[in-house]
Design a protein around this motif. Structure first.
Motif, mmCIF file in Angstrom:
data_model
loop_
_atom_site.group_PDB
_atom_site.id
_atom_site.type_symbol
_atom_site.label_atom_id
_atom_site.label_comp_id
_atom_site.label_asym_id
_atom_site.label_seq_id
_atom_site.Cartn_x
_atom_site.Cartn_y
_atom_site.Cartn_z
ATOM 1 N N ASN A 303 68.061 83.563 89.658
ATOM 2 C CA ASN A 303 68.141 82.476 88.670
ATOM 3 C C ASN A 303 67.093 81.373 88.910
ATOM 4 O OD1 ASN A 303 70.416 83.471 87.160
ATOM 5 N ND2 ASN A 303 71.697 82.891 88.914
ATOM 6 N N VAL A 304 65.904 81.787 89.349
ATOM 7 C CA VAL A 304 64.801 80.844 89.520
ATOM 8 C C VAL A 304 64.252 80.475 88.142
ATOM 9 C CG1 VAL A 304 62.464 80.529 90.436
ATOM 10 C CG2 VAL A 304 64.215 81.685 91.806
ATOM 11 N N GLY A 305 64.083 79.173 87.899
ATOM 12 C CA GLY A 305 63.577 78.716 86.606
ATOM 13 C C GLY A 305 62.222 78.043 86.680
ATOM 14 N N PHE A 306 61.718 77.794 87.915
ATOM 15 C CA PHE A 306 60.432 77.106 88.066
ATOM 16 C C PHE A 306 59.694 77.686 89.256
ATOM 17 C CE2 PHE A 306 57.600 73.935 89.790
ATOM 18 C CZ PHE A 306 57.074 73.270 88.695
ATOM 19 N N VAL A 307 58.461 78.115 89.037
ATOM 20 C CA VAL A 307 57.598 78.608 90.107
ATOM 21 C C VAL A 307 56.390 77.683 90.192
ATOM 22 C CG1 VAL A 307 56.077 80.460 90.876
ATOM 23 C CG2 VAL A 307 58.318 81.009 89.925
ATOM 24 N N GLY A 308 56.190 77.099 91.349
ATOM 25 C CA GLY A 308 55.019 76.267 91.587
ATOM 26 C C GLY A 308 54.097 76.937 92.574
ATOM 27 N N CYS A 309 52.802 76.936 92.288
ATOM 28 C CA CYS A 309 51.845 77.619 93.145
ATOM 29 C C CYS A 309 50.675 76.690 93.451
ATOM 30 C CB CYS A 309 51.336 78.889 92.468
ATOM 31 S SG CYS A 309 50.230 79.863 93.514
ATOM 32 N N GLN A 310 50.333 76.599 94.730
ATOM 33 C CA GLN A 310 49.220 75.741 95.134
ATOM 34 C C GLN A 310 47.896 76.267 94.596
ATOM 35 O OE1 GLN A 310 49.141 74.663 99.302
ATOM 36 N NE2 GLN A 310 46.906 74.754 99.350
ATOM 37 N N LYS A 311 47.797 77.588 94.492
ATOM 38 C CA LYS A 311 46.552 78.216 94.014
ATOM 39 C C LYS A 311 46.787 78.826 92.627
ATOM 40 C CE LYS A 311 45.047 78.932 98.768
ATOM 41 N NZ LYS A 311 44.594 79.894 99.796
ATOM 42 N N CYS A 312 46.035 79.848 92.294
ATOM 43 C CA CYS A 312 46.067 80.391 90.926
ATOM 44 C C CYS A 312 47.149 81.465 90.764
ATOM 45 C CB CYS A 312 44.713 81.002 90.565
ATOM 46 S SG CYS A 312 43.409 79.785 90.354
ATOM 47 N N VAL A 313 47.659 81.560 89.546
ATOM 48 C CA VAL A 313 48.560 82.642 89.137
ATOM 49 C C VAL A 313 47.859 83.403 88.012
ATOM 50 C CG1 VAL A 313 50.798 83.230 88.141
ATOM 51 C CG2 VAL A 313 50.617 81.321 89.753
ATOM 52 N N HIS A 314 47.834 84.706 88.127
ATOM 53 C CA HIS A 314 47.143 85.509 87.119
ATOM 54 C C HIS A 314 47.803 85.319 85.750
ATOM 55 C CE1 HIS A 314 45.406 88.967 85.043
ATOM 56 N NE2 HIS A 314 44.503 89.012 86.021
ATOM 57 N N PRO A 315 47.003 85.180 84.687
ATOM 58 C CA PRO A 315 47.588 84.948 83.347
ATOM 59 C C PRO A 315 48.613 85.997 82.947
ATOM 60 C CG PRO A 315 45.210 84.612 83.301
ATOM 61 C CD PRO A 315 45.533 85.154 84.652
ATOM 62 N N THR A 316 48.391 87.272 83.326
ATOM 63 C CA THR A 316 49.345 88.326 82.970
ATOM 64 C C THR A 316 50.682 88.100 83.664
ATOM 65 O OG1 THR A 316 47.503 89.891 82.762
ATOM 66 C CG2 THR A 316 49.732 90.819 82.920
ATOM 67 N N PHE A 317 50.615 87.747 84.951
ATOM 68 C CA PHE A 317 51.835 87.476 85.717
ATOM 69 C C PHE A 317 52.531 86.228 85.172
ATOM 70 C CE2 PHE A 317 53.644 86.112 90.057
ATOM 71 C CZ PHE A 317 54.836 86.768 89.812
#
Length: 589
Positions: A303-317
Motif C-alpha cells: 500500500n505504498v502511495g509515494f515513491v521518492g528517488c534521489q536520482k532518476c526514475v525511468h519514464p516507463t517505470f
C-alpha cells in the motif's frame, strides 16, 4: 603659621593617554556605525571588504556586525560578544554595541578608579534588571497569544525596524499576519514549550520579482522542483489519486539510487539498456522491465502511495507506478532527500532488491506540485503522526537586496515568537524602556546610594557621577532612535519617551511606544534628560496629534528575554574592557 589645604588626589591610573585615545577612537567609529543604523529611520550601510568584492546593503544588526572589522583586541572582544548575542536572539545587536561603548567611553574618562566604576555598573545593572522584572515597571507588557492586536503589534515592531527591507505598511501587515498564523498553527498542544523549536516548524522559501503582499502560508514543506516546465503545469495541478491507507495517510518509500535501468544494483550481467534505432528512444530490456514490475507489485501490496528517488526514475517505470496509484517524485538530489526523509520518517534505501521491512516505510498526509511565482515546488504535508506541525511561508520580495534583509528580520521575528512561549512578556520599544530606567534611577538616586554604599565604596558625589554617566548612556541610545533630529523628553510621572518637535512648542500626543497618551495625563510635566531640567507643559500649549500615525492598539514592543540579555552582555563586556583597558594593546600597531 601658614595654612594648608588638603585636597584629595585625583585618580590617574596607569593608562597611557595615547593608547587610550586610540582605543576610544576605534570604539567611536564602531559606535557611529551602530547609532546611525539604529531604529526604523536608521540609515542603510554599504559594506565591502578592503579587497573589494560583493557590496552588502543593510541596516540589520546581524549583517552589519558580522562584517565589522575587529582588528584591535578591545574591538574584537566587544564585537565577538555582540555576535554571540545575535547567534542566540537574531536581534538587539546595535543596542548592545551602543550601550557597551557608551559605558566604556564615559567610564574611562571619569577621574574614579576603574574597579569602583565596575562595581557601580554591576550594582546599577542589577537595579535595572530587578526593576524591569518587577510588577511596578510600567514598561512591561503582557503578551496574550490569543489577542491578535497585541500579536500584530509585536510582529510589526520587529518588521518596521529594517528600512532596507523596503516594505510598505500593507506588506508589513500581511507578513506579520502570516507569521502569527504559522506560529499559532505550529504550537504543539502537549510538548514542553522550552523544548519546542519554532525554527524547525516554520520554514521559509524566497522568491524574487513580486510584492511581499503576495506571500502565502502553506502547510508542510516546499521543495524546489524545477523539472516541470511552465507549459506542462496544467497537467500537474490536477489532484493525484493517491493509494492511501485506511487512516487516510500515504505510505512512503525513498531510494537514493538510480531507477532508470542504468544501475547494476545487484542484477544479472545480461541486463542492458538498448536504444531503438528507428525512433532513438530508450527502452528497457525485458529482464529489467520484469524486475520493475515485481517491484511495483511489492510496493502495491504494501500500500505504498509515494515513491521518492534521489536520482532518476525511468519514464516507463514511472508510468507503471502511477497507473497503480503510486505518486513518483524523482531527481530530488542530495540536498532535498534529507528534507523528505525528515518529514516522512522513511528510511532511505540504497537498493531496489532488498526486502522492504515495515520500519523502512514513512508516511505523509498529502503531496502535490504547486506553482508560486512561475516556479514549481513539491509540497509535502506531514502525517498526523509526525512529531511536530510544520508550515512553510513563501516570501516574495522585489529584489535580492530586500530579500536578504527580509531573511534576517524574519529570523528575528521567529526567535522573538519562540521567546514569548517561554516568557509571555514584552518591553516597550521606541526608547521608552530606556527613558523609564533613566527616570527611575534619577528619582531613586538617594536610596540607591545608601543601598550601594557597602558594595561600591564611593563617596556620594562620585557615586552620582557614575550613575549620571550610566543614565546618559541610556539617553544617547533613545536619542539615536530619532537620529538626534528631535529633542527627547520624559514625563516625570510615567516616564516613557516623548518627542518635542524642533523650533516649536508642540509635543506629540503619544509617547514613542504608543502606550501613553497626553489625554490620560492631567498635568504632565516633562523632563529633559539631556538638559537636566524640568519643562512644564501648559494646558493650552500646542499638541501635535499622532492619531493617524499610531494608536494605542499599535504598540512598539521589544522582546523581553532578548532585551534583558542585551543589558547583561553590554554591561558585563563594558566591565571586562574597563578591567583590561590599562594593559591590553595591539602589538601590530
Amino acid at each position: 603659621m601658614a595654612k594648608s589645604r588638603v585636597t584629595r588626589e585625583k585618580y590617574s591610573g596607569t593608562t597611557d593617554t595615547q593608547h587610550l585615545s586610540k582605543i576610544l577612537n576605534e570604539l567611536s567609529k564602531i559606535s557611529t556605525i551602530a547609532s546611525t543604523s539604529y531604529g526604523p529611520i536608521g540609515r542603510s550601510k554599504f559594506l565591502q571588504t578592503s579587497q573589494g568584492g560583493y557590496v552588502t546593503v543593510t541596516s540589520s544588526s546581524k549583517r552589519i556586525i558580522n562584517q565589522l572589522p575587529s582588528g584591535h583586541p578591545v574591538v574584537h572582544i566587544i564585537i565577538s560578544a555582540a555576535r554571540e548575542h545575535l547567534a542566540q536572539f537574531d536581534d538587539g545587536g546595535l543596542f548592545l554595541l551602543q550601550l557597551a561603548i557608551n559605558l566604556i567611553t564615559s567610564g574611562s574618562q571619569l577621574s574614579i578608579p576603574n574597579h569602583s566604576i565596575i562595581a557601580c555598573y554591576e550594582f546599577l545593572l542589577k537595579t535595572c534588571i530587578d526593576f524591569l522584572q518587577s510588577d511596578t515597571c510600567s514598561c512591561r507588557v503582557a503578551i496574550d497569544i490569543s489577542s491578535i492586536k497585541t500579536m500584530m503589534a509585536f510582529m510589526k515592531s520587529i518588521l518596521y525596524t529594517k528600512p532596507t527591507c523596503t516594505l510598505t505598511d500593507h506588506e508589513i501587515d500581511h507578513l506579520a499576519l502570516l507569521l502569527i498564523k504559522g506560529f499559532v498553527n505550529a504550537i504543539p498542544s502537549t510538548t514542553n514549550h522550552e523544548q519546542f523549536s519554532l525554527k524547525e516548524s516554520i520554514r521559509f522559501t524566497y522568491c524574487y520579482g513580486a510584492s511581499s503582499s503576495q506571500s502565502k502560508l502553506l502547510k508542510g514543506i516546499l521543495i524546489d522542483y524545477p523539472f516541470i516546465l511552465q507549459d506542462d503545469r496544467d497537467s500537474y495541478v490536477t489532484k493525484f489519486p493517491f493509494l492511501r491507507l485506511p487512516d487516510n495517510t500515504i505510505r512512503v518509500v525513498l531510494f537514493n539510487i538510480s531507477l532508470a535501468g542504468d544501475s547494476d544494483d545487484g542484477l544479472p550481467e545480461n541486463i542492458t539498456l538498448i536504444a531503438n534505432e528507428d525512433d532513438e528512444t530508450l527502452k528497457l530490456s525485458s529482464v529489467i522491465m520484469e524486475r520493475f514490475r515485481q517491484l511495483t507489485e511489492i510496493l502495491r501490496a504494501n500500500n505504498v502511495g509515494f515513491v521518492g528517488c534521489q536520482k532518476c526514475v525511468h519514464p516507463t517505470f514511472k508510468l507503471l507506478l502511477e497507473s497503480k496509484g503510486i505518486f513518483v517524485c524523482d531527481r530530488l538530489s542530495i540536498l532535498n532527500i534529507g528534507k523528505v526523509q525528515e518529514i516522512t520518517g522513511a528510511t532511505v534505501l540504497s537498493t531496489s532488491l532488498t526486502e522492504i521491512q515495515k520500519h523502512h516505510f514513512g508516511s505523509i498526509s498529502d503531496a502535490s506540485y504547486c506553482f508560486i511565482n512561475n516556479k514549481c515546488f513539491l509540497n509535502l504535508i506531514p502525517s498526523k503522526y509526525h512529531e511536530r506541525n510544520i508550515y512553510s511561508i513563501a516570501i516574495f520580495s522585489k529584489d535580492e537586496t530586500s530579500c536578504d534583509e527580509i531573511k534576517t528580520v524574519l529570523a528575528a521575528a521567529v526567535n522573538s515568537l519562540q521567546q514569548i512561549l517561554i516568557k509571555a512578556i514584552a518591553l516597550c520599544g521606541g526608547g521608552c524602556t530606556e527613558l523609564n530606567l533613566v527616570g527611575y534611577l534619577q528619582q531613586n538616586r538617594e536610596s540607591l546610594f545608601h543601598s550601594a554604599k557597602s558594595q561600591v565604596h564611593l563617596t556620594k558625589s562620585d557615586f552620582f557621577t557614575v550613575l549620571d554617566s550610566f543614565r546618559l548612556a541610556l539617553v544617547k541610545i533613545a536619542s539615536n532612535l530619532n537620529q538626534n533630529e528631535k529633542e527627547i523628553l520624559t514625563e516625570l510621572r510615567h516616564g516613557h519617551h516623548w518627542i518635542a518637535l524642533p523650533r516649536s512648542e508642540s509635543v506629540l500626543d503619544h509617547c514613542q511606544c504608543g502606550m501613553k497618551s497626553l489625554s490620560e495625563i492631567k498635568t504632565p510635566a516633562f523632563y529633559s534628560p539631556i538638559l537636566d531640567k524640568v519643562i512644564p507643559k501648559e494646558s493650552d500649549s500646542h499638541v501635535t496629534s499622532t492619531a493617524n500615525y499610531r494608536n494605542n492598539e499599535n504598540l512598539i514592543l521589544d522582546s523581553f528575554v532578548m532585551k534583558i540579555n542585551a543589558y547583561h552582555v553590554a554591561v558585563n563586556i563594558a566591565n571586562l574592557v574597563l578591567r583590561i583597558i590599562n594593559t591590553i594593546s595591539d602589538a601590530h600597531r
